[in-house]
Scaffold this motif. Structure first.
Motif, PDB file in Angstrom:
ATOM      1  N   VAL A 194       0.836  -1.201   0.000  1.00 16.10           N
ATOM      2  CA  VAL A 194       0.000   0.000   0.000  1.00 16.10           C
ATOM      3  C   VAL A 194       0.872   1.252   0.000  1.00 16.10           C
ATOM      4  N   GLY A 195       1.926   1.233   0.782  1.00 19.74           N
ATOM      5  CA  GLY A 195       2.834   2.381   0.821  1.00 19.74           C
ATOM      6  C   GLY A 195       3.493   2.646  -0.520  1.00 19.74           C
ATOM      7  N   GLN A 196       3.906   1.589  -1.205  1.00 21.52           N
ATOM      8  CA  GLN A 196       4.518   1.754  -2.521  1.00 21.52           C
ATOM      9  C   GLN A 196       3.515   2.265  -3.538  1.00 21.52           C
ATOM     10  N   THR A 197       2.294   1.785  -3.455  1.00 24.61           N
ATOM     11  CA  THR A 197       1.251   2.245  -4.369  1.00 24.61           C
ATOM     12  C   THR A 197       0.988   3.730  -4.184  1.00 24.61           C
ATOM     13  N   ILE A 198       0.905   4.170  -2.949  1.00 24.88           N
ATOM     14  CA  ILE A 198       0.689   5.589  -2.661  1.00 24.88           C
ATOM     15  C   ILE A 198       1.878   6.416  -3.147  1.00 24.88           C
ATOM     16  N   TYR A 199       3.078   5.916  -2.939  1.00 29.39           N
ATOM     17  CA  TYR A 199       4.294   6.620  -3.364  1.00 29.39           C
ATOM     18  C   TYR A 199       4.311   6.799  -4.883  1.00 29.39           C
ATOM     19  N   ILE A 200       4.023   5.744  -5.621  1.00 28.67           N
ATOM     20  CA  ILE A 200       4.023   5.822  -7.085  1.00 28.67           C
ATOM     21  C   ILE A 200       2.896   6.728  -7.579  1.00 28.67           C
ATOM     22  N   GLY A 201       1.736   6.664  -6.934  1.00 30.84           N
ATOM     23  CA  GLY A 201       0.638   7.547  -7.312  1.00 30.84           C
ATOM     24  C   GLY A 201       0.981   9.013  -7.091  1.00 30.84           C
ATOM     25  N   THR A 202       1.668   9.282  -5.994  1.00 32.68           N
ATOM     26  CA  THR A 202       2.091  10.657  -5.716  1.00 32.68           C
ATOM     27  C   THR A 202       3.091  11.137  -6.762  1.00 32.68           C
ATOM     28  N   LEU A 203       4.022  10.271  -7.137  1.00 32.15           N
ATOM     29  CA  LEU A 203       4.980  10.642  -8.186  1.00 32.15           C
ATOM     30  C   LEU A 203       4.267  10.952  -9.491  1.00 32.15           C
ATOM     31  N   GLY A 204       3.272  10.152  -9.827  1.00 27.42           N
ATOM     32  CA  GLY A 204       2.511  10.389 -11.054  1.00 27.42           C
ATOM     33  C   GLY A 204       1.799  11.727 -11.031  1.00 27.42           C
ATOM     34  N   LEU A 205       1.170  12.036  -9.905  1.00 28.02           N
ATOM     35  CA  LEU A 205       0.472  13.326  -9.805  1.00 28.02           C
ATOM     36  C   LEU A 205       1.443  14.502  -9.866  1.00 28.02           C
ATOM     37  N   LEU A 206       2.605  14.347  -9.217  1.00 27.06           N
ATOM     38  CA  LEU A 206       3.593  15.426  -9.240  1.00 27.06           C
ATOM     39  C   LEU A 206       4.096  15.695 -10.653  1.00 27.06           C
ATOM     40  N   LEU A 207       4.098  14.681 -11.491  1.00 30.59           N
ATOM     41  CA  LEU A 207       4.545  14.851 -12.865  1.00 30.59           C
ATOM     42  C   LEU A 207       3.427  15.343 -13.773  1.00 30.59           C
ATOM     43  N   VAL A 208       2.231  14.788 -13.624  1.00 30.15           N
ATOM     44  CA  VAL A 208       1.148  15.043 -14.579  1.00 30.15           C
ATOM     45  C   VAL A 208       0.437  16.372 -14.341  1.00 30.15           C
ATOM     46  N   LEU A 209       0.230  16.755 -13.096  1.00 29.01           N
ATOM     47  CA  LEU A 209      -0.543  17.970 -12.825  1.00 29.01           C
ATOM     48  C   LEU A 209       0.064  19.237 -13.434  1.00 29.01           C
ATOM     49  N   PRO A 210       1.371  19.476 -13.355  1.00 28.89           N
ATOM     50  CA  PRO A 210       1.905  20.673 -14.030  1.00 28.89           C
ATOM     51  C   PRO A 210       1.751  20.620 -15.547  1.00 28.89           C
ATOM     52  N   ILE A 211       1.834  19.444 -16.129  1.00 29.84           N
ATOM     53  CA  ILE A 211       1.684  19.315 -17.580  1.00 29.84           C
ATOM     54  C   ILE A 211       0.260  19.648 -17.998  1.00 29.84           C
ATOM     55  N   VAL A 212      -0.707  19.067 -17.292  1.00 29.16           N
ATOM     56  CA  VAL A 212      -2.114  19.321 -17.617  1.00 29.16           C
ATOM     57  C   VAL A 212      -2.469  20.780 -17.351  1.00 29.16           C
ATOM     58  N   GLY A 213      -1.976  21.327 -16.238  1.00 27.32           N
ATOM     59  CA  GLY A 213      -2.224  22.739 -15.951  1.00 27.32           C
ATOM     60  C   GLY A 213      -1.640  23.647 -17.016  1.00 27.32           C
ATOM     61  N   GLY A 214      -0.441  23.335 -17.482  1.00 23.35           N
ATOM     62  CA  GLY A 214       0.172  24.118 -18.552  1.00 23.35           C
ATOM     63  C   GLY A 214      -0.608  24.015 -19.857  1.00 23.35           C
ATOM     64  N   ALA A 215      -1.126  22.818 -20.152  1.00 25.73           N
ATOM     65  CA  ALA A 215      -1.906  22.630 -21.378  1.00 25.73           C
ATOM     66  C   ALA A 215      -3.194  23.460 -21.331  1.00 25.73           C
ATOM     67  N   TYR A 216      -3.893  23.419 -20.210  1.00 25.19           N
ATOM     68  CA  TYR A 216      -5.135  24.198 -20.092  1.00 25.19           C
ATOM     69  C   TYR A 216      -4.874  25.698 -20.141  1.00 25.19           C
ATOM     70  N   LEU A 217      -3.863  26.148 -19.420  1.00 24.04           N
ATOM     71  CA  LEU A 217      -3.556  27.577 -19.424  1.00 24.04           C
ATOM     72  C   LEU A 217      -3.098  28.035 -20.810  1.00 24.04           C
TER      73      LEU A 217
END
Length: 89
Positions: free
Chosen positions: A29-52
Motif C-alpha cells: 500500500v505504501g509503494q502504491t501511494i508513493y508511485i501515485g504521488t509521483l505520477g500526480l507530481l509529474l502530470v498535474l503541471p503538464i495538464v495545468g500548462g496545457a489548459y492555461l
C-alpha cells in the motif's frame, strides 16, 4: 505436556506469519501511494500548462498553439523537478 508445547509452537508460528503478512501488505500500500504521488507530481503541471496555454491561445486571433506547446514543455520541466525533489527527500 508435549501437546501443550506443540500447541504453543503452532500458535507462535501462526502469529509470526500473520505479522509478516501485515507488514508486507502495508509495504504494498505504501509503494502504491508513493508511485501515485509521483505520477500526480509529474502530470498535474503538464495538464495545468496545457489548459492555461489553450486558454491563452484562444484569446489570440487566428490559429496558434504557441502558448499551449510552450506551457506544456514548461509543465514537463516543472513536473520533472517536482519528482526529483520528492525522490530526493
Amino acid at each position: 505436556m508435549a501437546k501443550l508445547g506443540d500447541l504453543k509452537e503452532k500458535v507462535e508460528r501462526k502469529v509470526h506469519r500473520m505479522k509478516k503478512a501485515e507488514r508486507e501488505r502495508q509495504t504494498l500500500v505504501g509503494q502504491t501511494i508513493y508511485i501515485g504521488t509521483l505520477g500526480l507530481l509529474l502530470v498535474l503541471p503538464i495538464v495545468g500548462g496545457a489548459y492555461l496555454g489553450h486558454w491563452l491561445d484562444s484569446m489570440m486571433e487566428g490559429y496558434s498553439i504557441r502558448w499551449t506547446m510552450s506551457l506544456i514543455l514548461l509543465g514537463v520541466m516543472v513536473g520533472a523537478v517536482n519528482v526529483y525533489l520528492f525522490i530526493k527527500e
